[in-house]
Design a protein around this motif. Structure first.
Motif, PDB file in Angstrom:
ATOM      1  N   HIS A 170      -6.000   0.729  -1.930  1.00 55.12           N
ATOM      2  CA  HIS A 170      -5.512   0.089  -3.082  1.00 55.12           C
ATOM      3  C   HIS A 170      -4.107  -0.062  -3.028  1.00 55.12           C
ATOM      4  N   GLN A 171      -3.766  -0.914  -4.204  1.00 52.55           N
ATOM      5  CA  GLN A 171      -2.251  -1.350  -4.361  1.00 52.55           C
ATOM      6  C   GLN A 171      -1.505  -0.898  -5.336  1.00 52.55           C
ATOM      7  N   ILE A 172      -0.262  -0.464  -5.097  1.00 55.15           N
ATOM      8  CA  ILE A 172       0.654   0.013  -6.011  1.00 55.15           C
ATOM      9  C   ILE A 172       1.243  -1.335  -6.703  1.00 55.15           C
ATOM     10  N   LEU A 173       1.125  -1.223  -8.219  1.00 53.23           N
ATOM     11  CA  LEU A 173       1.649  -2.550  -8.818  1.00 53.23           C
ATOM     12  C   LEU A 173       2.809  -2.150  -9.495  1.00 53.23           C
ATOM     13  N   ASN A 174       3.246  -0.750  -9.601  1.00 54.52           N
ATOM     14  CA  ASN A 174       4.785  -0.641 -10.181  1.00 54.52           C
ATOM     15  C   ASN A 174       5.147   0.493  -9.562  1.00 54.52           C
ATOM     16  N   PRO A 175       5.846   0.386  -8.411  1.00 58.26           N
ATOM     17  CA  PRO A 175       6.323   1.398  -7.662  1.00 58.26           C
ATOM     18  C   PRO A 175       7.349   2.230  -8.441  1.00 58.26           C
ATOM     19  N   ARG A 176       7.996   1.457  -9.346  1.00 59.33           N
ATOM     20  CA  ARG A 176       9.232   2.426 -10.015  1.00 59.33           C
ATOM     21  C   ARG A 176       8.646   3.302 -11.156  1.00 59.33           C
ATOM     22  N   SER A 177       7.189   3.298 -11.170  1.00 55.54           N
ATOM     23  CA  SER A 177       6.678   4.445 -12.196  1.00 55.54           C
ATOM     24  C   SER A 177       6.903   5.684 -11.812  1.00 55.54           C
ATOM     25  N   SER A 184       3.175   5.453  -0.991  1.00 57.73           N
ATOM     26  CA  SER A 184       3.030   4.233  -0.091  1.00 57.73           C
ATOM     27  C   SER A 184       2.523   3.205  -0.722  1.00 57.73           C
ATOM     28  N   ASP A 185       2.695   1.770  -0.246  1.00 58.81           N
ATOM     29  CA  ASP A 185       2.394   0.630  -0.703  1.00 58.81           C
ATOM     30  C   ASP A 185       0.693   0.356  -0.898  1.00 58.81           C
ATOM     31  N   SER A 186      -0.099   0.968  -0.190  1.00 62.33           N
ATOM     32  CA  SER A 186      -1.370   0.859  -0.128  1.00 62.33           C
ATOM     33  C   SER A 186      -2.097   2.109   0.189  1.00 62.33           C
ATOM     34  N   PRO A 187      -2.080   3.092  -0.835  1.00 65.38           N
ATOM     35  CA  PRO A 187      -2.774   4.263  -0.539  1.00 65.38           C
ATOM     36  C   PRO A 187      -4.159   4.187  -0.599  1.00 65.38           C
ATOM     37  N   MET A 188      -4.720   5.056   0.138  1.00 65.42           N
ATOM     38  CA  MET A 188      -6.357   5.235   0.407  1.00 65.42           C
ATOM     39  C   MET A 188      -6.803   6.000  -0.713  1.00 65.42           C
ATOM     40  N   LEU A 206      -1.647  -0.723 -22.344  1.00 65.07           N
ATOM     41  CA  LEU A 206      -1.927   0.055 -20.909  1.00 65.07           C
ATOM     42  C   LEU A 206      -1.254  -0.847 -19.991  1.00 65.07           C
ATOM     43  N   GLU A 207      -0.857   0.007 -18.905  1.00 59.95           N
ATOM     44  CA  GLU A 207      -0.183  -0.520 -17.628  1.00 59.95           C
ATOM     45  C   GLU A 207      -1.131  -0.123 -16.499  1.00 59.95           C
ATOM     46  N   ILE A 208      -1.472  -1.131 -15.544  1.00 58.23           N
ATOM     47  CA  ILE A 208      -2.241  -0.882 -14.414  1.00 58.23           C
ATOM     48  C   ILE A 208      -1.229  -0.360 -13.441  1.00 58.23           C
ATOM     49  N   LEU A 209      -1.329   0.738 -12.976  1.00 62.85           N
ATOM     50  CA  LEU A 209      -0.197   1.167 -11.803  1.00 62.85           C
ATOM     51  C   LEU A 209      -0.772   1.075 -10.279  1.00 62.85           C
ATOM     52  N   ILE A 210      -2.117   1.222 -10.273  1.00 74.79           N
ATOM     53  CA  ILE A 210      -2.930   1.323  -9.094  1.00 74.79           C
ATOM     54  C   ILE A 210      -4.353   0.552  -9.173  1.00 74.79           C
TER      55      ILE A 210
END
Length: 303
Positions: A170-177, A184-188, A206-210
């Motif tokens: 998956h992708q992290i869309l807001n690493p500052r959350s 990490s940037d792309s966790p399983m 709503l904010e999509i985080l992952i």
């Protein structure tokens, strides 16, 4: 510091064997701090396995936590004895006057049933509304997240063409959350669901985080309702997906081998865990944020 759970809960031996520090009631009472009060509404059929999974993650925090196991009031479990439930669980009716710093609502194996046809849906509505007055912060998971998104945001879910089943990047869309510190940037992330949420129905609250554009939304922040919604299963242990696959095969279902779980895709091999560290990070971040923001006077929670 350790987690405090009922002294005779079967999960205790498992957690202690893994090095998770578990505190008995007498030792906890001598500590001059206010423990965090966390509730777990366990909607899964295998209560013992689910409570162990969440206790493992909650118990890794350096804070003292009192975990209260909660069940639907009038639901008769087919997989857990009534004696076990009466010994270790409280019904929601028994805790509805209490306040909690944190509350977790698990998934439930009822993905194909419309929400309003779920037998305990009226109580679920009461519980979700109750989190707004009696809980500082709530984590809704899998079906619990779908139900909360439907109730609070009128989000639409739909049946996917095939089951999303396996461990996916998956992708992290807001690493500052604050919920994603250290990720990490792309966790399983383990995924096991037939339904997804229609992105067009997700409003600005709503904010999509992952996220995974192919598999679907994973984690959403819902500050208006002091909640996060996890559509997938970071709490799963090594064999959760494998056992589900083997169960489906025995039942004659055409379930594919869970993706990215077994070494070389071989279902005879022992599954590999690629998500454990992120599971711990999510729950440590959640508990830390609760600790930093919850009122010391629990009577002020929800006000």
């Amino acid at each position: 510091m350790p987690i405090r759970i009922p002294d005779n809960l079967p999960a205790r031996k498992t957690l202690e064997s893994e090095g998770v520090v578990v505190m008995d009631s007498s030792r906890a009472a001598r500590q001059d701090i206010r423990p965090l009060q966390i509730g777990l509404l366990n909607l899964m059929p295998n209560k013992e396995r689910t409570e162990t999974q969440f206790s493992r993650l909650i118990g890794a925090t350096p804070l003292q936590v009192d975990l209260t196991l909660v069940r639907i009031t009038d639901h008769q479990s087919k997989h857990t004895s009534e004696d076990y439930l009466k010994t270790f669980y409280k019904t929601w009716e028994e805790v509805r006057e209490q306040k909690f710093d944190g509350f977790i609502v698990t998934g439930a194996p009822i993905a194909n049933i419309p929400f309003d046809q779920v037998r305990y849906w009226p109580e679920m509505l009461d519980i979700m509304n109750w989190t707004q007055t009696n809980v500082h912060h709530t984590m809704f998971i899998c079906w619990g997240a779908q139900a909360a998104l439907h109730h609070f945001h009128d989000a639409r879910r739909y049946r996917m063409p095939t089951k999303a089943f396996g461990v996916f990047r998956h992708q992290i869309l807001n690493p500052r959350s604050p919920w994603l510190r250290g990720f990490s940037d792309s966790p399983m992330v383990p995924v096991s669901r037939y339904n997804d949420i229609d992105r067009a129905s997700l409003g600005p609250d709503l904010e999509i985080l992952i996220d995974n554009p192919k598999i679907g939304v994973c984690l959403l922040d819902d500050p208006k309702h002091r909640a996060v919604h996890m559509l997938n299963h970071l709490e799963y242990d090594n064999r959760s997906l494998a056992d589900e696959y083997e169960r489906d095969v025995k039942a004659g279902l055409d379930t594919p081998v869970p993706a990215n779980l077994y070494p070389d895709g071989n279902p005879i091999a022992e599954p590999e865990n690629h998500w454990r560290s992120h599971a711990h990070l999510l729950f440590q971040n959640w508990i830390n944020e609760i600790y930093q923001t919850t009122p010391y006077d629990m009577a002020q929670i929800g006000r």
